[in-house]
Motif scaffolding. Structure first.
Motif, PDB file in Angstrom:
ATOM      1  N   GLY A 155      -3.242   8.625  16.191  1.00  0.00           N
ATOM      2  CA  GLY A 155      -2.783   9.558  17.211  1.00  0.00           C
ATOM      3  C   GLY A 155      -3.801  10.581  17.648  1.00  0.00           C
ATOM      4  N   HIS A 156      -4.990  10.616  17.045  1.00  0.00           N
ATOM      5  CA  HIS A 156      -6.022  11.568  17.458  1.00  0.00           C
ATOM      6  C   HIS A 156      -6.673  11.076  18.746  1.00  0.00           C
ATOM      7  N   ARG A 157      -6.425  11.824  19.816  1.00  0.00           N
ATOM      8  CA  ARG A 157      -6.830  11.381  21.147  1.00  0.00           C
ATOM      9  C   ARG A 157      -8.037  12.185  21.645  1.00  0.00           C
ATOM     10  N   PHE A 158      -8.985  11.473  22.239  1.00  0.00           N
ATOM     11  CA  PHE A 158     -10.181  12.083  22.828  1.00  0.00           C
ATOM     12  C   PHE A 158     -10.498  11.363  24.126  1.00  0.00           C
ATOM     13  N   CYS A 159     -11.300  11.997  24.954  1.00  0.00           N
ATOM     14  CA  CYS A 159     -11.663  11.334  26.203  1.00  0.00           C
ATOM     15  C   CYS A 159     -12.553  10.134  25.894  1.00  0.00           C
ATOM     16  N   VAL A 160     -12.500   9.117  26.724  1.00  0.00           N
ATOM     17  CA  VAL A 160     -13.231   7.871  26.505  1.00  0.00           C
ATOM     18  C   VAL A 160     -14.735   8.108  26.422  1.00  0.00           C
ATOM     19  N   ASP A 161     -15.262   9.005  27.251  1.00  0.00           N
ATOM     20  CA  ASP A 161     -16.703   9.280  27.233  1.00  0.00           C
ATOM     21  C   ASP A 161     -17.144   9.828  25.877  1.00  0.00           C
ATOM     22  N   CYS A 162     -16.382  10.743  25.312  1.00  0.00           N
ATOM     23  CA  CYS A 162     -16.721  11.297  23.997  1.00  0.00           C
ATOM     24  C   CYS A 162     -16.610  10.240  22.907  1.00  0.00           C
ATOM     25  N   TYR A 163     -15.573   9.406  23.008  1.00  0.00           N
ATOM     26  CA  TYR A 163     -15.393   8.339  22.034  1.00  0.00           C
ATOM     27  C   TYR A 163     -16.591   7.381  22.067  1.00  0.00           C
ATOM     28  N   ARG A 164     -16.999   7.027  23.294  1.00  0.00           N
ATOM     29  CA  ARG A 164     -18.133   6.102  23.447  1.00  0.00           C
ATOM     30  C   ARG A 164     -19.418   6.710  22.901  1.00  0.00           C
ATOM     31  N   HIS A 165     -19.627   7.976  23.183  1.00  0.00           N
ATOM     32  CA  HIS A 165     -20.828   8.642  22.686  1.00  0.00           C
ATOM     33  C   HIS A 165     -20.815   8.705  21.164  1.00  0.00           C
ATOM     34  N   TYR A 166     -19.664   8.980  20.585  1.00  0.00           N
ATOM     35  CA  TYR A 166     -19.522   9.050  19.124  1.00  0.00           C
ATOM     36  C   TYR A 166     -19.831   7.696  18.482  1.00  0.00           C
ATOM     37  N   LEU A 167     -19.255   6.617  19.043  1.00  0.00           N
ATOM     38  CA  LEU A 167     -19.479   5.287  18.483  1.00  0.00           C
ATOM     39  C   LEU A 167     -20.933   4.848  18.655  1.00  0.00           C
ATOM     40  N   ALA A 168     -21.526   5.152  19.787  1.00  0.00           N
ATOM     41  CA  ALA A 168     -22.921   4.790  20.026  1.00  0.00           C
ATOM     42  C   ALA A 168     -23.848   5.481  19.034  1.00  0.00           C
ATOM     43  N   GLN A 169     -23.568   6.748  18.752  1.00  0.00           N
ATOM     44  CA  GLN A 169     -24.387   7.477  17.791  1.00  0.00           C
ATOM     45  C   GLN A 169     -24.258   6.867  16.392  1.00  0.00           C
ATOM     46  N   LYS A 170     -23.040   6.519  16.006  1.00  0.00           N
ATOM     47  CA  LYS A 170     -22.811   5.931  14.684  1.00  0.00           C
ATOM     48  C   LYS A 170     -23.528   4.593  14.544  1.00  0.00           C
ATOM     49  N   ILE A 171     -23.434   3.748  15.562  1.00  0.00           N
ATOM     50  CA  ILE A 171     -23.971   2.388  15.467  1.00  0.00           C
ATOM     51  C   ILE A 171     -25.474   2.360  15.687  1.00  0.00           C
ATOM     52  N   ARG A 172     -25.929   2.987  16.757  1.00  0.00           N
ATOM     53  CA  ARG A 172     -27.339   2.871  17.119  1.00  0.00           C
ATOM     54  C   ARG A 172     -28.239   3.790  16.297  1.00  0.00           C
ATOM     55  N   GLU A 173     -27.823   5.023  16.117  1.00  0.00           N
ATOM     56  CA  GLU A 173     -28.681   6.010  15.464  1.00  0.00           C
ATOM     57  C   GLU A 173     -28.486   6.072  13.951  1.00  0.00           C
ATOM     58  N   GLU A 174     -27.258   5.952  13.488  1.00  0.00           N
ATOM     59  CA  GLU A 174     -26.982   6.074  12.055  1.00  0.00           C
ATOM     60  C   GLU A 174     -26.882   4.727  11.350  1.00  0.00           C
ATOM     61  N   GLY A 175     -26.850   3.630  12.119  1.00  0.00           N
ATOM     62  CA  GLY A 175     -26.747   2.315  11.508  1.00  0.00           C
ATOM     63  C   GLY A 175     -25.436   2.079  10.794  1.00  0.00           C
ATOM     64  N   GLU A 176     -24.386   2.712  11.269  1.00  0.00           N
ATOM     65  CA  GLU A 176     -23.069   2.625  10.642  1.00  0.00           C
ATOM     66  C   GLU A 176     -22.254   1.527  11.311  1.00  0.00           C
ATOM     67  N   ALA A 177     -21.460   0.821  10.521  1.00  0.00           N
ATOM     68  CA  ALA A 177     -20.589  -0.199  11.096  1.00  0.00           C
ATOM     69  C   ALA A 177     -19.305  -0.332  10.276  1.00  0.00           C
ATOM     70  N   ALA A 178     -19.440  -0.445   8.970  1.00  0.00           N
ATOM     71  CA  ALA A 178     -18.283  -0.733   8.136  1.00  0.00           C
ATOM     72  C   ALA A 178     -17.390   0.471   7.893  1.00  0.00           C
ATOM     73  N   ARG A 179     -17.913   1.678   8.025  1.00  0.00           N
ATOM     74  CA  ARG A 179     -17.142   2.859   7.627  1.00  0.00           C
ATOM     75  C   ARG A 179     -17.032   3.903   8.759  1.00  0.00           C
ATOM     76  N   ILE A 180     -17.014   3.464   9.995  1.00  0.00           N
ATOM     77  CA  ILE A 180     -16.877   4.408  11.099  1.00  0.00           C
ATOM     78  C   ILE A 180     -15.437   4.932  11.128  1.00  0.00           C
ATOM     79  N   GLN A 181     -15.286   6.221  10.913  1.00  0.00           N
ATOM     80  CA  GLN A 181     -13.956   6.818  10.867  1.00  0.00           C
ATOM     81  C   GLN A 181     -13.599   7.469  12.198  1.00  0.00           C
ATOM     82  N   CYS A 182     -12.331   7.700  12.362  1.00  0.00           N
ATOM     83  CA  CYS A 182     -11.836   8.398  13.544  1.00  0.00           C
ATOM     84  C   CYS A 182     -12.549   9.744  13.674  1.00  0.00           C
ATOM     85  N   PRO A 183     -12.962  10.127  14.885  1.00  0.00           N
ATOM     86  CA  PRO A 183     -13.650  11.412  15.057  1.00  0.00           C
ATOM     87  C   PRO A 183     -12.762  12.631  14.837  1.00  0.00           C
TER      88      PRO A 183
END
Length: 528
Positions: A155-183
């Motif tokens: 139920g934690h809702r955020f704008c799509v742009d922020c969500y995309r930026h958060y996921l991109a940072q986790k995957i591309r910059e931090e190398g995270e995949a298995a443990r990406i949690q809700c922002p």
């Protein structure tokens, strides 16, 4: 390796693989850690073929093979538990892919297992991007009637742009995949593949898959990545850590790289991993001594002229006085083909020389230098043999035209070069192994095998260094000696592997505090 049909996945779509993610929560993961089902070893049995005592079963897997296996396991668990594939994938990764224990835990405590894995219990709603009236994003504080938003089942809702930026940072910059949690602040729900597929670009999906594949291999005891640079293959081997005192599990990747499955170092047969670790540490601690002893120049024992070793062979001839001697022990070369040839064996001193503490210290240093000198020499000779072959390779075309041999026929040089490289690698580690062995009849046999291999290698190396025009006439002799070297290597490794497996070797008592005795099979019955 099996065909594609053998690995065929039952995933409903290619994106189902994105669901192979999860949490590193240790409350359940630790329980699954040590005796998980082994994945490939269980479902796709490694076929045991007739093998030598020092060889182990293994299988090389491509990223595609691993992806298909993940898809298969995800869909099986999804079907059994009645959960969406993306949720089953999170559970599997949380349980380190131990399906049996995961299913058992879920059946006994479904809500707790889901919560611990970061899934929650709400599976009724279907997350989707939507415009919510009067919404303001907690991350960027933007609001408006046209603002597109997204929320997972938590139920934690955020704008799509922020969500995309958060996921991109986790995957591309931090190398995270298995443990990406809700922002969301304090929320431990894992972002599933379906949510990620809705929000990120295709290039990030590819990166996500790659990271999940790496995590899958890292999570499983029976899988390891090939350590060769830029290699993308993994190796499946059923050897357990507790067996490494009794087995040296050398495997060969499809990229042709040999390495030890136990410690990921280059092939170090016949020495067990723990002894290799101790030897390398000792060499590092005694670096100044090692630097001195591995110098490239020595004096002729007859005329004392400085001599530089420029080839792999240890048969040296002084250009000034023509004295022939052994580079290793500086003894007469004429004695090295006789029954009293003992260049490889360290002779312990006895009597009054070993009574004082100073004498014992000096004897200990001399013993170490004896084994290190031969260890380092084979390492250096292997490099020189390789350099020599690279030079010889350029002349193979000339040899072909002069001798009338075909290109295939002159490949005997390549065969000999590979045998020299492999045998010197083995000989190098026999000296590290022999350094730690207690003196007994078994050690004598080991050193006899070592001597036989070393004599054969020196003979082949000497022929290999002949001028290229002479190599055509030596072809039969080189092929025969190459075959003999390989045979002696097999005998040495087979005999040592059998004795290791049966815990026949003894080690000095001072090593008791240094060795990891996971199996209780190490024996300490001799003190120096």
């Amino acid at each position: 390796m099996e065909s594609d049909d053998d690995f065929m996945s039952i995933a409903s779509s290619p994106d189902d693989f994105l669901g192979t993610q999860g949490s590193d929560d240790e409350s359940l993961g630790d329980d699954f850690g040590d005796d998980f089902d082994g994945g490939f070893s269980k479902d796709k049995d490694i076929v045991s073929t007739s093998r030598k005592p020092y060889e182990v079963d293994f299988k090389v897997l491509s990223p595609e093979d691993i992806e298909r296996e993940q898809n298969l396991q995800v869909n099986e668990v999804s079907s059994i538990l009645g959960l969406p594939p993306e949720s089953a994938a999170i559970l599997l990764r949380f349980g380190r892919w131990n399906r049996e224990k995961l299913i058992e835990s879920y059946m006994d405590h479904p809500e707790r297992t889901l919560d611990d894995a970061g899934l929650g219990n709400n599976f009724e709603s279907t997350p989707k991007a939507e415009v919510v009236s009067g919404f303001m994003c907690d991350i960027c504080c933007e609001d408006g009637d046209e603002l597109e938003t997204y929320a997972m089942r938590c139920g934690h809702r955020f704008c799509v742009d922020c969500y995309r930026h958060y996921l991109a940072q986790k995957i591309r910059e931090e190398g995270e995949a298995a443990r990406i949690q809700c922002p969301g602040n304090g929320c431990h729900m894992i972002v599933d593949s379906k949510s990620l597929g809705l929000l990120v670009t295709n290039d990030l999906k590819d990166r996500y898959r790659t990271l999940l594949t790496r995590t899958y291999v890292d999570d499983k005891e029976n899988l390891k990545w090939c350590p060769a640079p830029n290699c993308e293959y993994a190796v499946d081997c059923p050897i357990k850590q507790r067996e490494l005192a009794l087995v040296v599990p050398t495997v060969q990747c499809d990229c042709k790289h040999y390495f030890c499955f136990g410690c990921s170092l280059n092939d170090h047969q016949p020495a067990p991993c723990q002894l290799v670790k101790m030897w390398l540490k000792k060499c590092e601690d005694d670096s100044e001594t090692a630097n001195w002893i591995s110098a490239n120049t020595k004096e002729c024992p007859k005329c004392h002229s400085t001599i530089e070793k420029n080839g792999g062979c240890n048969h040296m001839t002084c250009r000034k006085c023509k004295h022939e001697f052994c580079w290793m022990c500086m003894g007469l070369w004429s004695e090295h083909g006789t029954s009293w040839y003992n260049c490889n064996r360290f002779e312990e001193k006895s009597g009054s020389d070993a009574r004082t503490e100073q004498a014992r210290s000096r004897a200990s240093l001399e013993r170490y230098l004896h084994y290190y000198n031969r260890y380092a020499n084979h390492e250096q000779s292997a490099k020189l043999d390789k350099d020599l072959y690279l030079k010889t390779e350029k002349k193979m075309t000339s040899l072909q035209s002069q001798s009338g041999l075909s290109w295939i026929e002159v490949q005997f040089l390549d065969t000999a070069s590979q045998a020299l490289q492999q045998c010197r690698q083995t000989l190098k580690w026999t000296y590290a192994f022999a350094y730690y062995l207690a003196r007994n009849n078994l050690t004598e046999i080991f050193e006899d095998n070592q001597k036989d291999l070393e004599m054969a290698v020196e003979s082949l190396s000497e022929m290999f260094e002949k001028p290229v025009p002479e190599l055509a006439n030596l072809k039969v002799d080189i092929l025969d000696k190459t075959s003999y070297c390989n045979k002696r290597r097999v005998i040495l490794l087979s005999d040592t592997a059998e004795n290791l497996k049966n815990s026949m070797f003894s080690y000095p008592s001072f090593m008791a505090s240094q060795l990891t005795r996971d199996t209780g099979e190490w024996t300490f019955n001799v003190d120096w």
